[in-house]
Write a protein that holds these residues in place. Structure first.
Motif, PDB file in Angstrom:
ATOM      1  N   SER A  10      35.393  86.829  24.119  1.00 27.43           N
ATOM      2  CA  SER A  10      35.571  87.694  25.294  1.00 27.43           C
ATOM      3  C   SER A  10      34.263  87.934  26.045  1.00 27.43           C
ATOM      4  CB  SER A  10      36.178  89.034  24.865  1.00 27.43           C
ATOM      5  OG  SER A  10      35.295  89.726  23.998  1.00 27.43           O
ATOM      6  N   MET A  41      34.108  85.467  28.851  1.00 25.46           N
ATOM      7  CA  MET A  41      35.189  85.540  29.830  1.00 25.46           C
ATOM      8  C   MET A  41      34.778  86.430  30.991  1.00 25.46           C
ATOM      9  SD  MET A  41      38.433  85.879  27.205  1.00 25.46           S
ATOM     10  CE  MET A  41      39.624  85.858  28.522  1.00 25.46           C
ATOM     11  N   SER A  43      38.991  89.365  34.022  1.00 20.91           N
ATOM     12  CA  SER A  43      40.102  88.884  33.185  1.00 20.91           C
ATOM     13  C   SER A  43      40.536  89.986  32.220  1.00 20.91           C
ATOM     14  CB  SER A  43      39.682  87.630  32.417  1.00 20.91           C
ATOM     15  OG  SER A  43      39.262  86.619  33.290  1.00 20.91           O
ATOM     16  N   ARG A  64      41.160  89.445  28.072  1.00 20.40           N
ATOM     17  CA  ARG A  64      40.214  90.075  27.157  1.00 20.40           C
ATOM     18  C   ARG A  64      40.880  91.177  26.333  1.00 20.40           C
ATOM     19  NH1 ARG A  64      34.275  90.712  29.777  1.00 20.40           N
ATOM     20  NH2 ARG A  64      33.893  91.201  27.576  1.00 20.40           N
ATOM     21  N   PHE A  80      34.203  95.644  25.849  1.00 28.03           N
ATOM     22  CA  PHE A  80      34.965  95.275  27.033  1.00 28.03           C
ATOM     23  C   PHE A  80      35.413  96.512  27.811  1.00 28.03           C
ATOM     24  CE2 PHE A  80      39.354  94.837  28.655  1.00 28.03           C
ATOM     25  CZ  PHE A  80      39.053  94.105  29.793  1.00 28.03           C
ATOM     26  N   ASP A 118      27.480  91.971  28.913  1.00 27.81           N
ATOM     27  CA  ASP A 118      28.143  90.811  28.310  1.00 27.81           C
ATOM     28  C   ASP A 118      27.134  89.779  27.829  1.00 27.81           C
ATOM     29  OD1 ASP A 118      30.760  91.558  28.334  1.00 27.81           O
ATOM     30  OD2 ASP A 118      31.271  90.574  30.216  1.00 27.81           O
TER      31      ASP A 118
END
Length: 472
Positions: free
Chosen positions: A300, A303, A307, A311, A360, A448
């Motif tokens: 993830s 990604m 998204s 995720r 996330f 990230d």
């Protein structure tokens, strides 16, 4: 009046069955081979070959040939008529009878962690000296497996204190043997199937080592009457081709102990089996799958932040998979009150997967966060109307707008142009609000990127600490 002296009746020749019992092993083998050949050639008139051979042997045997085969049994019967099996062999000397014990383990079952026991199929061999069965005319050892003869002599009354269940083997005959040597030494051997208790310490499961014991003790005779001891040379032997599915036998230690009760002290023996658990099964079924699940949760980080469905599905799926795997492992273990090594591993894997899901959540929050000044872009302070600024194209900066560092940062390639929303249309946000929104998106992407290296680094450090702590 004198009666005429009569001569004794002639001894009838021995029967074929008596001859077979008295023949030496080589002669018996020859007779068996001849009988087999005669069965194949009976149709040709040679079926009487065996009968003629037995008749010839019967006529040629001396009168006392078979008598020598049974003389030892007759002597034993005479000795047992005055034998008191209730008294120990050294009772008249007021000394304790020493019994040497030996174990031959034929099979060793797996240790069940739930019931904490294991099953063993073994031969128990006990030897002692009984001078009451010593006779000069006994020239060879006598092997007896008749239950009545076995009951007629004294035997040590031993039992297994830590045995949960015991069975005596009766297939195909009672598996018991008493050998009486010419010197009066007696060997008593029997085959047993037992289930022993083994109190396991599971704090390092499945990287643990266990010590299971097998205890042999006197049941009714105190140490003044009976003394148990291990055989001097290799008292505990195991079948050479025996394999255990979950453990590897490291060492077998024979020791002695003493049981004290109110009525006296009793001699006992202890066999310690020190085993190490094989990690191959748990490495394939537990450690490797959970490691892959943790690695999959890191996908993830690569990604796109937008998204959200992908995720979210990936994070929730990996979290549920780790939880289900942990529940399956705990179902086969006893409910102990301390933490096991597998609990530490599964807890750490669950924490890494859950942390990826929380990351996330934070990134998505920063990406979608709207500045506070966005709602007040068209209205001044205290509700005073603010004149809208002059409109310029989205990709063209306003000539009156100062070219600060923030303005140049937010107009960098790959980001939403200043004054435009995600659809490329102009918005009424102030330059500071637009810069703040772009800064939040930059931070989200930077988080990230940082997590792509931080998560594997911390998981690797955890593995080093975990394996070094539980294996060294």
């Amino acid at each position: 009046m004198l009666h005429p002296q009569t001569s004794p009746a002639p001894r009838p020749p021995p029967s074929p069955s008596d001859v077979m019992l008295c023949l030496p092993p080589a002669a018996v083998s020859a007779v068996v081979r001849a009988r087999k050949r005669s069965s194949d050639t009976r149709r040709r008139g040679c079926g009487l070959e065996v009968l003629l051979l037995l008749l010839t042997l019967a006529l040629s045997l001396p009168a006392g040939f078979c008598q020598n085969a049974n003389v030892n049994l007759q002597i034993l019967d005479d000795l047992l008529q005055q034998y008191d099996r209730r008294a120990t062999p050294t009772n008249h000397l007021n000394n304790a009878t020493t019994v040497n014990c030996e174990l031959y383990i034929r099979s060793f079952g797996s240790i069940d962690p739930n019931s904490m026991d294991y099953q063993v199929d073994l031969y128990l061999r006990q030897s002692w000296v009984d001078e009451r069965l010593n006779h000069d005319d006994i020239k060879q050892p006598l092997d007896l497996n008749d239950p009545n003869l076995v009951k007629a002599i004294w035997k040590p009354e031993v039992y297994f204190p830590n045995a949960k269940h015991a069975e005596f083997q009766f297939v195909t005959v009672p598996n018991v043997l008493v050998r009486i040597n010419p010197s009066g030494e007696i060997l008593y051997m029997l085959r047993l199937k037992l289930v022993f208790a083994c109190m396991m310490e599971l704090s390092k499961f499945p990287l643990d080592s266990q010590v299971c014991t097998m205890e042999i003790a006197s049941f009714s005779k105190t140490m003044k009457e009976l003394n148990l001891s291990w055989k001097s040379d290799a008292p505990i032997k195991m079948y050479k081709n025996m394999r255990m599915p979950q453990f590897e036998m490291e060492e077998i230690v024979p020791t002695t102990c003493q049981e004290s009760f109110q009525i006296g002290n009793y001699s006992c023996l202890v066999a310690e089996f020190r085993m190490r658990r094989s990690i191959g099964f748990h490495l394939v079924q537990s450690y490797l799958p959970t490691t892959l699940i943790v690695v999959i949760s890191w996908v993830s980080f690569w990604m796109d932040v937008d998204s959200v469905p992908g995720r979210t599905t990936l994070g929730v799926t990996t979290l549920l998979t780790v939880s289900s795997k942990s529940s399956g492992i705990q179902a086969g273990l006893p409910q102990v009150s301390y933490v096991k090594a597998i609990d530490v591993w599964m807890g750490a894997c669950t924490a890494f997967v859950f942390s990826a899901l929380l990351e996330f959540t934070l990134v998505n929050y920063l990406w979608r966060r709207r500045p506070v000044g966005d709602a007040k872009s068209s209205t001044g302070v205290n509700g005073i109307f603010k004149r809208p600024s002059q409109n310029f194209p989205c990709n063209t900066p306003s000539p009156n707008e100062p070219k600060t560092a923030v303005a140049s940062l937010v107009n960098s390639p790959g980001l939403t142009p200043v004054g435009c929303d995600e659809k490329g249309e102009q918005s009424n946000m102030t330059p500071f609000a637009r810069a703040l929104k772009q800064t939040n998106k930059i931070r989200a992407r930077q988080i990230d990127e940082y997590c792509r290296g931080i998560f594997p680094l911390f998981f690797g450090l955890f593995n080093i600490f975990y394996w070094c702590y539980y294996l060294l």
